[in-house]
Enzyme design. Structure first.
Site, PDB file in Angstrom:
ATOM      1  N   GLU A  29     -13.188  14.450  23.031  1.00  0.00           N
ATOM      2  CA  GLU A  29     -14.232  13.433  23.173  1.00  0.00           C
ATOM      3  C   GLU A  29     -15.369  13.874  22.258  1.00  0.00           C
ATOM      4  O   GLU A  29     -16.095  14.824  22.546  1.00  0.00           O
ATOM      5  CB  GLU A  29     -14.696  13.341  24.619  1.00  0.00           C
ATOM      6  CG  GLU A  29     -13.629  12.867  25.602  1.00  0.00           C
ATOM      7  CD  GLU A  29     -13.364  11.375  25.473  1.00  0.00           C
ATOM      8  OE1 GLU A  29     -14.197  10.684  24.852  1.00  0.00           O
ATOM      9  OE2 GLU A  29     -12.337  10.919  25.984  1.00  0.00           O
ATOM     10  N   GLU A 450     -14.092  -0.820 -27.962  1.00  0.00           N
ATOM     11  CA  GLU A 450     -12.981  -1.582 -27.382  1.00  0.00           C
ATOM     12  C   GLU A 450     -11.721  -0.739 -27.548  1.00  0.00           C
ATOM     13  O   GLU A 450     -11.324  -0.426 -28.669  1.00  0.00           O
ATOM     14  CB  GLU A 450     -12.831  -2.932 -28.081  1.00  0.00           C
ATOM     15  CG  GLU A 450     -14.087  -3.803 -28.056  1.00  0.00           C
ATOM     16  CD  GLU A 450     -14.315  -4.475 -26.722  1.00  0.00           C
ATOM     17  OE1 GLU A 450     -13.361  -4.528 -25.920  1.00  0.00           O
ATOM     18  OE2 GLU A 450     -15.442  -4.958 -26.482  1.00  0.00           O
TER      19      GLU A 450
END
Length: 813
Positions: A29, A450
């Site tokens: 928990e 590019e």
């Protein structure tokens, strides 16, 4: 710590593990708050880190070994391991291997295989189990009926491939006979989604801390970090006189080659620093900044195989980032985007000298200006046109296909770029482009590259792009050292003059000095008249010859307008001693703040580090796990079951009860966990992370049952709680005690990352504790426990204390 039945009577996953598998599981928990604020996640990790690692180490306690056929030596799968006095047995794995968790003590252990009564049981008495590593105990069982001699099974498991997610290596170039050294080439060629890229960057930042620093300049629209990897011999520090360089990739989200090339470049620089002379010299003389993705949101929308499309090109607000910068000729009507603003602030913070913006869709280097005042396709010449042409050629010459000038004949048959370079506006007008803004508003010269005709090529093509561009990427970075550089100093105190102006006669483009008075001015070969000036100082002009290789250092010493001092000498003045370091530091702070954008620079410099603690949506989590596997394939494996339609981390499972088979219809997630994980994997130790309280629970979930192995289970639970700064106090102070915890999700991701990123030789069990001081913290943890395969023998080997319900377990197999 609690028996889980005190919290909830239903049957849970920890009991199912304990009863039906070989696995001991407990439940954690983790926090009183099921979904705490993101700001608390780092504290959650700090509180639980040591407990998680300590618990993992306990998989090695008890006894372990092999059960083999005494004649053939083959491993005996499904042989049963019985510990006297404990009515909970486990079975051997595929190769006869077993691992039985036990607390320290002395035990009698029996190995037996009931297979038509063909093997005689063997008992080893008075086995001493100590704290720490497991005691090794092997068994050789004599067959009662001699079988034919078979080939001996080798005890080496060959993992079966789990999926098609596989890192794609590339073959390094064969060493040439004349080469004395061949650099290490990248092996990580694949498309990296954002979580994968994030893990990749953190991995190299962790593995090469002496030359790397990972930081973020801001967030995208969808709050993804805009990561930058700094590579330098002194990361995090601007060294006076050392130029700063940057690469930016993936500005258009569907143009992905630049993103992958920059990750390859990071790998290449890191792996070759200190061994390859070219890389070592570049890293020692240059502060390199690499942003693999300026548009991570667009990337996640783009699609592999896209040749010339636009899906994912824009950011999440559907704006083109390369049309979003202030323009010298036209008003940009689109609102400034978060990515654009973050990059603009970043460029004003660092003294960048040279940059490239990596795109896709063609194969050419494009240089300023990108547009002109008429808005037509015409050569738009910048004052440094000659410098830009030289920079562009330095890249294209190293890329043979680019240099030819006709890159995309099948897509654009009439397109031709002489020597693979072009003026941006002559190609087509781009108002609001980033490269022009760099040149006009900072000291940085930027070109746009590019990288290929296809915007999003298939992953198997990526090694080809690296081979075509790796020399170009390195050669372009070297251009940052061309031209002139030096310092502009105050003649009175010898300190650098911030924001002094460096002007070159007949070139209408001045640059300014940085905080140490250092400057860099890119120039082509030739003779130049260079002037240094600053407000309140007399200007100084020098004639300088720039060669074709390297840079020329030219320093300037400026005298204040009301005090004439011979250059290079400091006047003797009756002034108070200001040698106190605190006073000097204060003066430097005031000087920095008074500079242009001084406050903005100071704020950004203190906010660059990125926290890994955050909540992840399911898609992000899936990519995170995939990225861990792809980045650490030698120590991880990834199982993907298509039947699981939701994230298993978010669910609360209900499993088969301890007394009878489950008669209802199981949810698909539960079924997948049982059939594909618990029953098919040979786990020895497990933990389930939950929330709603701050404690550890262990089997059983049903209050009526007696727990065998209670001491072992309690020992495992105690180890976790005792390593947690608050859990061991036993006072969680939680308002409610049910529900699943989101912090469990984050801690799971953290522990996986921690294990993957740490070298195994740093700790005897493969985990190096990142010890840090524990701060007080008021939050949550829950621990869950599952157990080992209940495979009891027939009553002749049962302990006398076995109960009727325990005998029932043996029939379940």
């Amino acid at each position: 710590m609690l028996r889980d039945s005190r919290l909830c009577p239903q049957s849970g996953m920890q009991d199912y593990n304990y009863v039906w598998a070989n696995c001991f599981e407990i439940t954690l928990e983790l926090s009183c708050c099921k979904y705490p604020p993101t700001s608390q996640l780092q504290q959650e990790w700090e509180n639980n880190r040591d407990s998680l690692l300590t618990f993992i180490e306990k998989v090695h306690i008890g006894v372990k070994g092999f059960v083999r056929d005494a004649v053939t030596g083959a491993g005996l799968e499904n042989a049963t391991i019985v510990v006297a006095g404990i009515a909970h047995n486990i079975t051997a794995g595929k190769f006869g291997d077993y691992h039985r968790l036990l607390v320290p003590g002395t035990y009698n252990v029996t190995a037996v295989l009931v297979f038509f009564h063909s093997y005689t049981p063997v008992t080893r008495e008075n086995i001493e189990v100590k704290e720490g590593a497991a005691t090794e105990v092997d068994f050789s069982l004599q067959p009662t009926v001699m079988p034919p001699v078979l080939n001996v099974t080798q005890f080496t498991a060959t993992p079966a491939p789990v999926s098609t997610i596989t890192p794609t290596p590339v073959q390094a170039e064969a060493p040439s006979p004349t080469s004395l050294h061949q650099p290490v080439q990248p092996v990580d060629f694949r498309h990296h989604h954002f979580p994968d890229m994030e893990i990749f960057l953190r991995r190299y930042a962790n593995e090469y801390p002496n030359i790397t620093r990972l930081y973020s300049v801001g967030k995208s629209v969808e709050l993804r970090e805009l990561y930058v990897m700094e590579i330098s011999d002194n990361p995090g520090v601007h060294e006076a006189g050392e130029p700063e360089f940057k690469y930016i990739g993936n500005m258009h989200g569907n143009e992905v080659v630049g993103r992958e090339l920059l990750l390859n470049l990071i790998e290449y620089l890191c792996k070759n620093f200190g061994t390859d002379p070219e890389v070592t010299d570049l890293v020692r003389s240059t502060r390199i900044h690499i942003m693999p993705s300026m548009n991570p949101d667009g990337y996640e929308k783009s699609q592999e195989g896209d040749r010339g499309g636009t899906v994912g090109r824009n950011n999440s607000n559907n704006y083109d980032l390369n049309r979003n910068f202030p323009d010298q000729f036209f008003h940009v009507a689109d609102p400034p985007q978060p990515e654009t603003l973050a990059v603009m602030a970043w460029l004003q913070m660092y003294p960048f000298v040279l940059s490239a913006n990596l795109h896709g869709g063609s194969l050419v280097v494009n240089y300023p200006f990108d547009d002109d005042e008429q808005g037509i396709a015409i050569y738009s010449k910048s004052p440094d046109d000659a410098v830009f042409q030289q920079l562009a050629l330095s890249y294209s010459k190293e890329n043979a296909k680019m240099y030819q000038g006709s890159p995309c004949k099948d897509m654009y048959p009439t397109e031709y770029f002489p020597h693979g370079i072009t003026n941006g506006a002559q190609w087509y007008n781009v108002p609001g482009g980033m490269q022009d803004w760099n040149y006009l508003h900072t000291n940085c010269f930027e070109v746009t590259i590019e990288l290929g005709c296809v915007k999003y090529p298939k992953a198997e093509e990526l090694p080809k792009y690296w081979e075509q561009n790796r020399r170009s990427l390195l050669q372009f970075m070297k251009q940052v050292h061309h031209g002139v550089w030096g310092f502009v100093l105050d003649a009175m105190d010898g300190r650098g003059i911030l924001n002094a102006t460096i002007s070159v006669a007949d070139i209408n483009h001045p640059v300014t000095t940085y905080k140490d008075g250092d400057y860099w001015r890119l120039l082509v070969q030739g003779m130049y008249k260079i002037t240094a000036s600053a407000r309140g100082y007399d200007p100084v002009t020098k004639t300088v010859e720039v060669g074709s290789k390297g840079g020329v250092q030219v320093n300037f010493t400026l005298s204040r307008t009301d005090i004439k001092v011979e250059e290079g000498k400091v006047p003797v003045l009756n002034t108070p001693d200001t040698s106190d370091p605190n006073e000097k530091e204060f003066e430097t702070l005031i000087k920095d703040l008074s500079a242009e954008n001084g406050l903005e620079r100071l704020m950004l410099s203190s906010s660059g580090d990125v926290s890994p603690y955050r909540y992840r949506p399911y898609k992000d989590l899936s990519e995170f796990l995939r990225g861990l596997y792809l980045n650490y394939p030698h120590i991880t494996n990834l199982t993907r079951k298509e039947t699981v339609v939701n994230s298993l981390f978010y669910l609360l499972f209900w499993f088969t009860g301890n007394y009878s088979r489950y008669s209802g219809t199981r949810e698909p997630e539960t079924k997948a966990i049982i059939e594909n994980l618990i029953l098919k994997q040979d786990f020895s130790l497990s933990v389930a992370l939950d929330g709603g309280s701050l404690l550890v629970t262990y089997p059983y979930d049903k209050p009526a049952q007696t727990v065998e192995n209670k001491e072992t289970l309690k020992h495992l639970a105690s180890l976790y709680a005792n390593n947690h700064p608050l859990m061991h106090l036993g006072q969680p102070g939680c308002p409610n005690k049910s529900g699943a915890s989101m912090s469990a999700l984050v801690l799971t991701a953290c522990i996986i990352w921690c294990v993957c990123s740490i070298k195994s030789n740093r700790h005897k069990d493969g985990f190096h504790r990142l010890r840090q001081h524990h701060d007080d913290y008021e939050d949550e943890i829950r621990m869950m426990s599952t157990g080992s395969k209940k495979s009891l023998l027939s009553h002749e080997f049962q302990d006398e204390t076995d109960t009727e319900e325990e005998t029932l377990y043996s029939s379940k197999h």
